[in-house]
Design a protein around this motif. Structure first.
Motif, PDB file in Angstrom:
ATOM      1  N   VAL A 191     -70.691  45.299  55.666  1.00  0.00           N
ATOM      2  CA  VAL A 191     -71.734  44.836  54.746  1.00  0.00           C
ATOM      3  C   VAL A 191     -72.164  43.413  55.108  1.00  0.00           C
ATOM      4  O   VAL A 191     -73.357  43.102  55.116  1.00  0.00           O
ATOM      5  N   GLY A 192     -71.224  42.562  55.442  1.00  0.00           N
ATOM      6  CA  GLY A 192     -71.552  41.196  55.827  1.00  0.00           C
ATOM      7  C   GLY A 192     -72.395  41.133  57.089  1.00  0.00           C
ATOM      8  O   GLY A 192     -73.303  40.305  57.201  1.00  0.00           O
ATOM      9  N   THR A 193     -72.121  42.010  58.033  1.00  0.00           N
ATOM     10  CA  THR A 193     -72.899  42.051  59.271  1.00  0.00           C
ATOM     11  C   THR A 193     -74.325  42.506  59.001  1.00  0.00           C
ATOM     12  O   THR A 193     -75.283  41.921  59.527  1.00  0.00           O
ATOM     13  N   VAL A 194     -74.477  43.531  58.177  1.00  0.00           N
ATOM     14  CA  VAL A 194     -75.819  44.003  57.824  1.00  0.00           C
ATOM     15  C   VAL A 194     -76.572  42.925  57.056  1.00  0.00           C
ATOM     16  O   VAL A 194     -77.759  42.678  57.308  1.00  0.00           O
ATOM     17  N   GLU A 195     -75.882  42.249  56.149  1.00  0.00           N
ATOM     18  CA  GLU A 195     -76.512  41.155  55.400  1.00  0.00           C
ATOM     19  C   GLU A 195     -76.987  40.053  56.351  1.00  0.00           C
ATOM     20  O   GLU A 195     -78.111  39.566  56.237  1.00  0.00           O
ATOM     21  N   TRP A 196     -76.136  39.658  57.297  1.00  0.00           N
ATOM     22  CA  TRP A 196     -76.516  38.637  58.278  1.00  0.00           C
ATOM     23  C   TRP A 196     -77.756  39.069  59.043  1.00  0.00           C
ATOM     24  O   TRP A 196     -78.686  38.285  59.247  1.00  0.00           O
ATOM     25  N   TRP A 197     -77.769  40.318  59.479  1.00  0.00           N
ATOM     26  CA  TRP A 197     -78.882  40.861  60.261  1.00  0.00           C
ATOM     27  C   TRP A 197     -80.189  40.760  59.480  1.00  0.00           C
ATOM     28  O   TRP A 197     -81.209  40.318  60.016  1.00  0.00           O
ATOM     29  N   ILE A 198     -80.160  41.161  58.219  1.00  0.00           N
ATOM     30  CA  ILE A 198     -81.368  41.123  57.391  1.00  0.00           C
ATOM     31  C   ILE A 198     -81.793  39.690  57.114  1.00  0.00           C
ATOM     32  O   ILE A 198     -82.975  39.344  57.256  1.00  0.00           O
ATOM     33  N   PRO A 225     -82.745  40.110  64.114  1.00  0.00           N
ATOM     34  CA  PRO A 225     -82.915  39.679  65.505  1.00  0.00           C
ATOM     35  C   PRO A 225     -82.647  40.773  66.547  1.00  0.00           C
ATOM     36  O   PRO A 225     -82.935  40.581  67.721  1.00  0.00           O
ATOM     37  N   HIS A 226     -82.068  41.877  66.127  1.00  0.00           N
ATOM     38  CA  HIS A 226     -81.812  43.008  67.015  1.00  0.00           C
ATOM     39  C   HIS A 226     -82.420  44.251  66.394  1.00  0.00           C
ATOM     40  O   HIS A 226     -82.533  44.367  65.176  1.00  0.00           O
ATOM     41  N   SER A 227     -82.760  45.220  67.228  1.00  0.00           N
ATOM     42  CA  SER A 227     -83.310  46.480  66.725  1.00  0.00           C
ATOM     43  C   SER A 227     -82.227  47.235  65.951  1.00  0.00           C
ATOM     44  O   SER A 227     -81.030  47.016  66.168  1.00  0.00           O
ATOM     45  N   PRO A 228     -82.644  48.152  65.069  1.00  0.00           N
ATOM     46  CA  PRO A 228     -81.653  48.968  64.364  1.00  0.00           C
ATOM     47  C   PRO A 228     -80.755  49.740  65.336  1.00  0.00           C
ATOM     48  O   PRO A 228     -79.550  49.881  65.093  1.00  0.00           O
ATOM     49  N   GLN A 229     -81.315  50.207  66.438  1.00  0.00           N
ATOM     50  CA  GLN A 229     -80.534  50.952  67.435  1.00  0.00           C
ATOM     51  C   GLN A 229     -79.433  50.070  68.029  1.00  0.00           C
ATOM     52  O   GLN A 229     -78.284  50.491  68.135  1.00  0.00           O
ATOM     53  N   ILE A 230     -79.790  48.847  68.407  1.00  0.00           N
ATOM     54  CA  ILE A 230     -78.795  47.911  68.972  1.00  0.00           C
ATOM     55  C   ILE A 230     -77.719  47.605  67.940  1.00  0.00           C
ATOM     56  O   ILE A 230     -76.531  47.594  68.258  1.00  0.00           O
ATOM     57  N   MET A 231     -78.135  47.363  66.709  1.00  0.00           N
ATOM     58  CA  MET A 231     -77.157  47.064  65.651  1.00  0.00           C
ATOM     59  C   MET A 231     -76.201  48.238  65.452  1.00  0.00           C
ATOM     60  O   MET A 231     -74.985  48.043  65.347  1.00  0.00           O
ATOM     61  N   ALA A 232     -76.742  49.446  65.392  1.00  0.00           N
ATOM     62  CA  ALA A 232     -75.900  50.629  65.204  1.00  0.00           C
ATOM     63  C   ALA A 232     -74.891  50.755  66.344  1.00  0.00           C
ATOM     64  O   ALA A 232     -73.697  50.999  66.110  1.00  0.00           O
ATOM     65  N   GLU A 233     -75.360  50.567  67.575  1.00  0.00           N
ATOM     66  CA  GLU A 233     -74.466  50.669  68.735  1.00  0.00           C
ATOM     67  C   GLU A 233     -73.394  49.593  68.715  1.00  0.00           C
ATOM     68  O   GLU A 233     -72.217  49.870  68.974  1.00  0.00           O
ATOM     69  N   GLN A 234     -73.797  48.360  68.414  1.00  0.00           N
ATOM     70  CA  GLN A 234     -72.848  47.249  68.416  1.00  0.00           C
ATOM     71  C   GLN A 234     -71.804  47.406  67.306  1.00  0.00           C
ATOM     72  O   GLN A 234     -70.611  47.207  67.548  1.00  0.00           O
ATOM     73  N   VAL A 235     -72.253  47.742  66.115  1.00  0.00           N
ATOM     74  CA  VAL A 235     -71.310  47.914  65.003  1.00  0.00           C
ATOM     75  C   VAL A 235     -70.387  49.096  65.284  1.00  0.00           C
ATOM     76  O   VAL A 235     -69.182  49.030  65.028  1.00  0.00           O
ATOM     77  N   TRP A 236     -70.925  50.172  65.836  1.00  0.00           N
ATOM     78  CA  TRP A 236     -70.108  51.331  66.204  1.00  0.00           C
ATOM     79  C   TRP A 236     -69.005  50.910  67.168  1.00  0.00           C
ATOM     80  O   TRP A 236     -67.840  51.289  67.004  1.00  0.00           O
TER      81      TRP A 236
END
Length: 73
Positions: A33-40, A45-56
């Motif tokens: 949740v903190g990572t998603v909050e930071w992103w928003i 700064p990264h695409s949703p695809q990049i975020m999904a891959e990185q968090v995964w």
């Protein structure tokens, strides 16, 4: 919701390594949740695809989702 999903994976994979399951669940859910909050808050700064891959990958490194599980799409 996030915590419930993390707890389910922890229970299914029995990966506690001597740690309290509830503590692991809260830690990983808060990290997600903190990572998603930071992103928003930082204008995504990264695409949703990049975020999904990185968090995964971060979850894989912490054995929440082991290699071979289906990655998010």
């Amino acid at each position: 919701m996030v915590a419930a999903n993390v707890k389910e994976k922890i229970d299914r994979q029995e990966i506690t390594q001597g740690l309290d399951k509830e503590l692991i669940t809260r830690f990983m859910a808060s990290a997600f949740v903190g990572t998603v909050e930071w992103w928003i808050l930082n204008n995504m700064p990264h695409s949703p695809q990049i975020m999904a891959e990185q968090v995964w990958r971060l979850f894989e490194k912490n054995d929440i989702y082991k290699v071979g599980s289906s990655a998010p799409t």
